[in-house]
Write an enzyme that holds these catalytic residues in place. Sequence first.
Site, PDB file in Angstrom:
ATOM      1  N   LEU A  43       0.822  -1.208   0.000  1.00 55.20           N
ATOM      2  CA  LEU A  43       0.000   0.000   0.000  1.00 55.20           C
ATOM      3  C   LEU A  43       0.866   1.273   0.000  1.00 55.20           C
ATOM      4  O   LEU A  43       1.702   1.456   0.891  1.00 55.20           O
ATOM      5  CB  LEU A  43      -0.912  -0.005   1.234  1.00 55.20           C
ATOM      6  CG  LEU A  43      -1.905   1.158   1.318  1.00 55.20           C
ATOM      7  CD1 LEU A  43      -2.914   1.100   0.192  1.00 55.20           C
ATOM      8  CD2 LEU A  43      -2.603   1.162   2.662  1.00 55.20           C
ATOM      9  N   ASP A  44       0.634   2.135  -0.969  1.00 57.43           N
ATOM     10  CA  ASP A  44       1.321   3.425  -1.065  1.00 57.43           C
ATOM     11  C   ASP A  44       2.836   3.295  -1.175  1.00 57.43           C
ATOM     12  O   ASP A  44       3.583   4.220  -0.837  1.00 57.43           O
ATOM     13  CB  ASP A  44       0.951   4.334   0.126  1.00 57.43           C
ATOM     14  CG  ASP A  44      -0.539   4.612   0.196  1.00 57.43           C
ATOM     15  OD1 ASP A  44      -1.192   4.588  -0.864  1.00 57.43           O
ATOM     16  OD2 ASP A  44      -1.068   4.831   1.297  1.00 57.43           O
TER      17      ASP A  44
END
Lengths: 292, 292, 292, 292
Positions: C234-235
Amino acid sequence: MASKPEALEDGYILVLKCPDRKGVVAAVSGFLADNDASIVESNHFNDAMANVFYMRTVFKADGDLPPMTALSAGFELIARRYDMEWSLHPKALRPRTLIAVSRFGHCLYDLLHRWRSGSLPVDIAGVVSNHDDMRSFVEWSGLPFHHLPITQATKAAQEDRFMALAEEARADLVILARYMQILSPQLCERLSGRCINIHHSFLPSFKGAKPYHQAFERGVKIIGATAHYVTTDLDEGPIIEQGVQRVDHGHTPEDIVKMGQEIECSVLARAVTWHAERRVLIARGKTVVFGR
Amino acid sequence: MASKPEALEDGYILVLKCPDRKGVVAAVSGFLADNDASIVESNHFNDAMANVFYMRTVFKADGDLPPMTALSAGFELIARRYDMEWSLHPKALRPRTLIAVSRFGHCLYDLLHRWRSGSLPVDIAGVVSNHDDMRSFVEWSGLPFHHLPITQATKAAQEDRFMALAEEARADLVILARYMQILSPQLCERLSGRCINIHHSFLPSFKGAKPYHQAFERGVKIIGATAHYVTTDLDEGPIIEQGVQRVDHGHTPEDIVKMGQEIECSVLARAVTWHAERRVLIARGKTVVFGR
Amino acid sequence: MASKPEALEDGYILVLKCPDRKGVVAAVSGFLADNDASIVESNHFNDAMANVFYMRTVFKADGDLPPMTALSAGFELIARRYDMEWSLHPKALRPRTLIAVSRFGHCLYDLLHRWRSGSLPVDIAGVVSNHDDMRSFVEWSGLPFHHLPITQATKAAQEDRFMALAEEARADLVILARYMQILSPQLCERLSGRCINIHHSFLPSFKGAKPYHQAFERGVKIIGATAHYVTTDLDEGPIIEQGVQRVDHGHTPEDIVKMGQEIECSVLARAVTWHAERRVLIARGKTVVFGR
Amino acid sequence: MASKPEALEDGYILVLKCPDRKGVVAAVSGFLADNDASIVESNHFNDAMANVFYMRTVFKADGDLPPMTALSAGFELIARRYDMEWSLHPKALRPRTLIAVSRFGHCLYDLLHRWRSGSLPVDIAGVVSNHDDMRSFVEWSGLPFHHLPITQATKAAQEDRFMALAEEARADLVILARYMQILSPQLCERLSGRCINIHHSFLPSFKGAKPYHQAFERGVKIIGATAHYVTTDLDEGPIIEQGVQRVDHGHTPEDIVKMGQEIECSVLARAVTWHAERRVLIARGKTVVFGR
């Protein structure tokens, strides 16, 4: 990168300009491959409007490259076939540079500190000024300082001495680091393509004198600075780099002068670095700047 | 913030301008304290050169403030003592706004989407255009669209209709969102202080027509856009906001036009927002912009 | 440039990556010259640390170029010699694109308006959303809108439908334009290298939920947004582009959200444009972005 | 403005913080009017979330203001009524400042040149360093240089000498201008609220060592620098100012280090100037910075 100008960085920089025709890149890169050279960095630009092709290539060899003269002789054949204007520079050869200042020292301080820390890739031959204020710092920096006072009456003679100093130093580059004097057309001509000025406005706004005061009067919300090659048209030479900074109604002309000095320093340093790295090509009153 | 102009945000905005004298702030803040008002936000500016004092104060009450008329009557006494030009605005009262466009829709799209999402604090009364291209989007947005074609022969009549629409709408603000028409001096006069234009250059560089093409020709390294109040001097009105963007030799005029559109949108939106929030005061051909 | 995706812009884009060896440029440019092609734009990058060479070249012909299949077959020989990963794209072929949104419309509005005005070089196949809010605008824009509500219980099924839509549309690119859902690792895998997300912080600062509120809490003076390829971390995917904006103590989290939206729009639009123009190459968790 | 700290600029700076209540501004400005003072510049900030009011006011008199002690005694009555934390500073009184550096001189050069040209409003008492490299420049600048080498074994003793120097100099401010040493919690405590550090990343990204190398590894497209007050939490103190600069895939870690140095210089200079002008108030782990 290093502050040791004597250290030989290997490799060459080839810069060229020619009518845009098929096969130019193939001819140049073929020549390099034939000479056992590796391309380290390369940039092209096709000016489709003018049908002109610009190129800058940095190359080196794992083993031994042919020497400069042999490379040049070999490349001349390609250059003729494609009508190129070109030059070849050993990467380690930094431009010999003369700096001119007046009483504002900020750009000079900035340039000399970058130079001392090895981040300005030029060899500085000396500093010229129409005032004596900067002598102490220049001499502390280990550089010769030349005090060349100027009056309207002595301008021609002073410019002769200026030019003589540039020639003695075999200067490839003259930097007007807030020199505050308008060069005569003759001097502009003689320094054509190798004299960079920092103008303290976002050109073409606010040409001429006291541009920050002009900016204050107009009430602009952003101020700027512009590094450009000097030509006989005042503040009209090819722009190399510009920078800006926000201001507001609360800033006095004096505030703006100070805020602008920081922009001047960084814009001038970028322009000089790019020029020194042969990244800047003059193109019909404008510049092609091959960034990294 | 909300797109519900009917929702009453409590509080008032007081804006004033007067000769700079001791005690002005004390008088204003004393008046507010006496009326049981809390200051939410306040900005001053002393123009020391012109000896003028500018102030913007947002205030509200925990309980009940006196109504607008009572507050105004009370403040008038202070205003007279200090020779103030002043105005008092309910914070919930958004400026009634007329937008004028031509064929380039980017600023219009941007303004209307901000308005729909509640982030542009104006009430939009309608959109006027000399072309019909934007009708579909304007009507989809739920706003009246007025097609007012213009030719040299019909200019006076067209401007009369334009002004009539502004009056019917009781427009406090007219936005020229790339309207591409030069207003007559008469119309400029009638809209004085309440007409914002977006010019697609970094003024004062490149006034007049095709500024991005002018910028390309000059070879600048940074382009910009300027939002300003319209005056009878073309592109010379007080600057509210400016924005910039880097370009390089590889950008064609068409590229620059596109890159500039983004700056135009954000600069215009900021200028309109600040005007609507009464943050912009006109001061001798320039603006005081009280930021947050 | 034009909004007519049917108009055939001539020329091809060649993108490649290989171990850095002498003669690569010569081989590629020689191949192009032999096929009577003119180089319109070309960029290289030598990653000296990893010894990898990246290249993007745009070429066209004055007369007739060999067709795509012939060119490809010819180039395959060179590609093998130098161990290249490569692809060849007709310049006129825009990526087929699916956009996913949630309730915040700002990025969607911005993308669709750019697309309608011809400045976003993609073909949009439709818009997917877990909410129905954007239907009206999407349909007004002439595009199919797919409402795919999602709950924790239906997530797997919803993602199957999402993926089925992407496949039906033969989507080369999926844009998460503030979609606000975390894709499952399976979906991330299937969209690997062709799914761009806009995260509303200056990564790696403030990953995860409510980044603007995190930024407010920390008291940063500059906020940002980041467009990156989606990966299972994530990210943490390769960053394509970032943008920033100054804030100060007076800005509430709500102000910051609004100011950030403008950065999100422009950062996402740049990332999508560069991806569509094949300017972005993924390189060991990072990106090479060949600017113009 | 001038580099003559002995020149008395007239006027005072009043800085205060209190629970937000009606009438605070009226009380303060009434007090100033009663003492025949003119407000030159004034800023408020209502932190509505925390219900705290912050204010900074610069005032002077046309004739004679009461002396500092009389003003203070008078103001104490108001301060008590509103539970204020406050301080009053003669505008001419510049903070006595100690600068600490290591081997990187760029921030030191920049600070000292600004100071010599009168644009950094501090009085510099001397420079401390764990290396001897900067001695020549510091002494040329006319300032005492203290070489305080440090090893793990001598850290406590070295910090005692550091603190002793700060005390002898009666330093109001300690600037860590790339000092490259982590201060002990004890020293952090003792310098609380008066020690500014420049961290070479865009915090909270890339805390700790070698942040530019971390930025390179992550492949960010923008780098930054952060000036903050030193606290016992490493790189977690209240942020005063930040600056950023674009980078791309072609920049090596060494390039990024150099590009970052320029940001470090300007961010640190702004933070120090604002601190010296009493524009920075610490507020719950963050700062209120009253700009001009």
